[in-house]
Motif scaffolding. Structure first.
Motif, PDB file in Angstrom:
ATOM      1  N   UNK A 261     -17.850 -69.700 -15.284  1.00  0.00           N
ATOM      2  CA  UNK A 261     -16.580 -69.139 -14.718  1.00  0.00           C
ATOM      3  C   UNK A 261     -15.269 -69.522 -15.251  1.00  0.00           C
ATOM      4  N   UNK A 262     -15.221 -71.110 -15.339  1.00  0.00           N
ATOM      5  CA  UNK A 262     -14.062 -71.654 -15.838  1.00  0.00           C
ATOM      6  C   UNK A 262     -13.683 -71.069 -17.344  1.00  0.00           C
ATOM      7  N   UNK A 263     -14.764 -71.008 -17.923  1.00  0.00           N
ATOM      8  CA  UNK A 263     -14.598 -70.589 -19.425  1.00  0.00           C
ATOM      9  C   UNK A 263     -14.285 -69.241 -19.358  1.00  0.00           C
ATOM     10  N   UNK A 264     -14.553 -68.253 -18.418  1.00  0.00           N
ATOM     11  CA  UNK A 264     -14.272 -67.091 -18.559  1.00  0.00           C
ATOM     12  C   UNK A 264     -12.793 -66.823 -17.874  1.00  0.00           C
ATOM     13  N   UNK A 265     -12.396 -67.452 -17.021  1.00  0.00           N
ATOM     14  CA  UNK A 265     -10.923 -67.177 -16.688  1.00  0.00           C
ATOM     15  C   UNK A 265      -9.927 -68.028 -17.373  1.00  0.00           C
ATOM     16  N   UNK A 266     -10.393 -69.011 -18.296  1.00  0.00           N
ATOM     17  CA  UNK A 266      -9.600 -69.570 -19.052  1.00  0.00           C
ATOM     18  C   UNK A 266      -9.044 -70.982 -18.838  1.00  0.00           C
ATOM     19  N   UNK A 267      -9.210 -71.475 -17.649  1.00  0.00           N
ATOM     20  CA  UNK A 267      -8.897 -72.924 -16.947  1.00  0.00           C
ATOM     21  C   UNK A 267      -9.388 -73.673 -17.892  1.00  0.00           C
TER      22      UNK A 267
ATOM     23  N   UNK B 113     -14.981 -80.661 -26.108  1.00  0.00           N
ATOM     24  CA  UNK B 113     -13.703 -80.279 -25.546  1.00  0.00           C
ATOM     25  C   UNK B 113     -12.959 -79.365 -26.575  1.00  0.00           C
TER      26      UNK B 113
ATOM     27  N   UNK C   1      -9.917 -74.068 -20.779  1.00  0.00           N
ATOM     28  CA  UNK C   1      -8.948 -74.319 -22.015  1.00  0.00           C
ATOM     29  C   UNK C   1      -7.917 -75.308 -21.754  1.00  0.00           C
ATOM     30  N   UNK C   2      -7.348 -74.869 -20.537  1.00  0.00           N
ATOM     31  CA  UNK C   2      -6.118 -75.771 -20.069  1.00  0.00           C
ATOM     32  C   UNK C   2      -6.609 -76.951 -19.943  1.00  0.00           C
ATOM     33  N   UNK C   3      -7.869 -77.027 -19.327  1.00  0.00           N
ATOM     34  CA  UNK C   3      -8.406 -78.737 -19.121  1.00  0.00           C
ATOM     35  C   UNK C   3      -8.710 -79.274 -20.534  1.00  0.00           C
ATOM     36  N   UNK C   4      -9.029 -78.476 -21.507  1.00  0.00           N
ATOM     37  CA  UNK C   4      -9.473 -78.974 -22.736  1.00  0.00           C
ATOM     38  C   UNK C   4      -8.342 -79.533 -23.624  1.00  0.00           C
ATOM     39  N   UNK C   5      -7.202 -78.996 -23.346  1.00  0.00           N
ATOM     40  CA  UNK C   5      -6.123 -79.502 -23.953  1.00  0.00           C
ATOM     41  C   UNK C   5      -5.429 -80.610 -23.355  1.00  0.00           C
ATOM     42  N   UNK C   6      -5.931 -81.105 -22.144  1.00  0.00           N
ATOM     43  CA  UNK C   6      -5.554 -82.406 -21.571  1.00  0.00           C
ATOM     44  C   UNK C   6      -6.296 -83.636 -22.196  1.00  0.00           C
TER      45      UNK C   6
ATOM     46  N   UNK D  14     -13.045 -75.045 -27.887  1.00  0.00           N
ATOM     47  CA  UNK D  14     -13.204 -73.556 -27.698  1.00  0.00           C
ATOM     48  C   UNK D  14     -13.717 -73.095 -28.793  1.00  0.00           C
TER      49      UNK D  14
END
Lengths: 246, 367
Positions: free
Chosen positions: B198-204, B365, B206-211, B367
């Motif tokens: 679900x996090x992958x689908x809504x894009x969050x 980490x 990716x935001x976590x992966x860039x941290x 995409x």
């Protein structure tokens, strides 16, 4: 005077199969500037920004971000902020929860996070939203919060991937004020956009087309060089040239 | 650990999730445990009695005297009886020939009863038949005894069974440990995996992966909440079993929870791995459902693994559900100790380690 480079890119190539998304990109970004990446959808802007953020690896070429090359993405990630074109704060958490989460991930303590959150909300006059779920806020406010969160930990560089797409003109205006304010704090801003007027706000602009850089300079120098009254006209001229030669 | 706090906050804020965490085990235990049973009662028997003698009536009353059979119809002839079977109104048909009592008296050849069983459901048919056969056998013996033949002249081995560990052959006792396993399989595999995708689908994601967040921090923040929910729901299910169904718990609770914990790590590892392969919830659900179904049906919850083909038994080497199914039943019903289940527990630990390692390697980490 030699200005400090925070991003150095030389001959960056990214291929997906036989499709070349980034074709030998070369550019430098200096500390504290607002660096714009302009191009139509599919020109390769997002691919480039994802490589610079360590989300994707280059096929070949040299990439240095905040002093680290693309083979050390985790080091790069510590020093940057990122806001993607998709809204990506947690809708099912409150504003404060989200700030706390990202602050914490970047190694800040609750002691640092709390007063800073208060100051941030006061500055944006979002005090009343602190305990509101992000999902219930209007898009403009969400977008500003996403940006505020991306620079909350004081990164060296912040990458904004089409931050203003789908936002009303007033919010866009306010958003750019926030960008200027950020740059004045010494944070380098790397922004992609397909709004031509926004390019005028940048210190320097790169125009991308079909994976290649076709022009890079200050907006005024570019206008002069191509004898155009606006970046929009300039962009159309370049695009036309392209199709003629093709 | 900010990420962990975030997961708990999200779960707590999700009212539906909170209700599901409590409601699902409740319903599952209350519905499945009494419903899923192999016990056969009230088999509809159609009897065509051409004999109409005391002897034939005695036989029928013996059948109905057990709680297994009830006479649903007494068709006139064979054809009517056959129709009842075809229409599904009768599960079994008994035809008593007109020379039955004479045969019993020794006048003619020994009587031959005819029985037809609706075998669309093989289990029902087999059970019905064996109940029937044993009642007729008893009847036979009594008839022989009553004719005055000395019991010694018909020597036979007398077997008196004692059903250990489940003395009354209560199927609830047998099913409950299995239902508990299904419960935590669903939590571990479905809930955890879906959360990640679900996090992958809504894009969050990716935001976590860039941290700069570490991979192990991300993985533990996803695993721990569902690990805890799994153990909570397990306790809830067990409590229901104890209060509502009066299930005995012979073994060590500690051992039971330790094995379940290892099992949860295994399925959570698998969920993580599957979530790295899927990019939408739809993809994940389809694949995860397949695994859940295969694991559960092959685990021996309904049919003993020993009677499965060899390849299926070999598959169960990598089926965590099969191990826990066996362990739970042994610990709960037999009171087996650590030494009895050490091998299964060890294998479960190996699986848990393997799955989680694969998941950690596969998790990127990027995409």
């Amino acid at each position: 005077m030699e200005r400090e480079k925070v991003i150095e890119v030389k001959d960056l190539v990214k291929k997906f199969g036989s499709f070349v998304a980034n074709d030998h990109l070369t550019f430098d970004v200096y500390k504290g500037e607002i660096f714009g990446f302009l191009g139509a959808n599919g020109a390769g802007k997002t691919t480039a920004i994802r490589i610079l953020c360590g989300l994707s690896r280059p096929t070949s070429g040299k990439v240095l971000v905040a002093g680290f090359d693309a083979n050390h993405p985790e080091e790069i990630k510590k020093r940057i902020g990122y806001m993607s074109q998709r809204f990506s704060l947690y809708n099912d958490l409150t504003v404060k929860d989200n700030i706390e989460l990202y602050g914490g991930i970047y190694g800040m303590t609750m002691k640092e996070i709390r007063p800073r959150t208060e100051r941030l909300l006061a500055k944006l006059s979002f005090n009343q939203y602190g305990d509101t779920l992000i999902g219930s806020l209007p898009p403009g406010i969400k977008q500003k919060l996403a940006f505020a969160v991306a620079v909350f930990h004081d990164p060296e560089i912040v990458f904004l991937d089409e931050p203003t797409s789908g936002v009303d003109p007033i919010t866009r205006r306010q958003f750019w004020e926030m960008i200027y304010e950020t740059a004045s704090r010494g944070i380098t801003v790397f922004v992609t956009t397909h709004y031509m007027d926004e390019a005028e706000y940048c210190d320097r602009v790169t125009i991308m087309n079909e994976g290649m850089i076709v022009a890079l300079d200050t907006p005024s120098a570019l206008r002069e060089k191509y004898n155009a009254s606006s970046i929009e006209e300039l962009f159309l001229k370049i695009a036309r040239q392209k199709t003629e030669t093709a | 650990m900010f990420l962990l706090r975030k997961e708990f906050r999200q779960i707590r804020r999700d009212k539906f999730m909170v209700r599901a965490i409590i409601g699902v085990p409740l319903l599952q235990m209350l519905i499945l445990v009494p419903a899923v049973t192999f016990e056969m009662k009230h088999i509809d028997l159609a009897v065509t009695d051409y004999d109409r003698s005391p002897a034939s009536r005695e036989l029928v009353s013996r059948l109905t005297g057990s709680s297994f059979f009830r006479v649903c119809a007494t068709p006139e002839n064979y054809n009517q009886a056959d129709d009842l079977l075809l229409a599904g109104d009768a599960d079994m048909v008994l035809i008593i020939p007109d020379d039955c009592s004479k045969g019993l008296a020794g006048a003619v050849n020994p009587p031959r009863l005819q029985v037809m069983v609706d075998a669309v459901n093989a289990t029902t048919a087999q059970l019905g038949w064996s109940y029937f056969a044993s009642i007729v056998r008893d009847y036979n013996r009594d008839v022989i005894m009553s004719t005055g033949a000395a019991p010694s002249s018909i020597p036979g081995i007398s077997v008196s069974p004692r059903f250990w560990y489940n003395p009354t052959l209560n199927y609830k006792y047998y099913m409950l440990p299995g239902i508990l396993v299904i419960l935590i399989t669903a939590i571990g595999l479905m809930m955890c995996g879906l959360n990640l995708v679900r996090e992958k689908e809504i894009g969050t994601s990716e935001q976590i992966n860039v941290t700069p967040v570490k991979k192990w921090e991300l993985i533990t923040s996803k695993v721990i909440p569902f690990f805890i929910i799994g153990l909570l729901d397990l306790s809830l299910g067990l409590t229901i079993g104890w209060i509502v169904f009066n299930i005995p718990f012979e073994g060590s609770l500690l051992l039971f929870f330790a094995c379940s914990a290892i099992f949860l790590v295994a399925v959570l590892g698998l969920a993580l791995f599957l979530s790295t392969l899927a990019s939408t919830m739809q993809q994940f659900l389809y694949v995860a459902f397949f695994f859940v179904m295969i694991f559960i049906l092959m685990s021996g919850i309904f049919t003993p693994t020993e009677s499965m083909p060899l390849w299926a038994q070999q598959f169960n080497w990598v089926n965590p559900v099969a191990y826990l199914m066996r362990i739970n039943r042994m610990v709960m019903l037999k009171g087996s100790g650590f030494n009895d289940i050490a091998r299964d527990m060890g294998m479960l630990a190996v699986l848990a380690f393997t799955f989680i390692t694969i998941a950690i390697i596969a998790y990127r980490k990027r995409a």
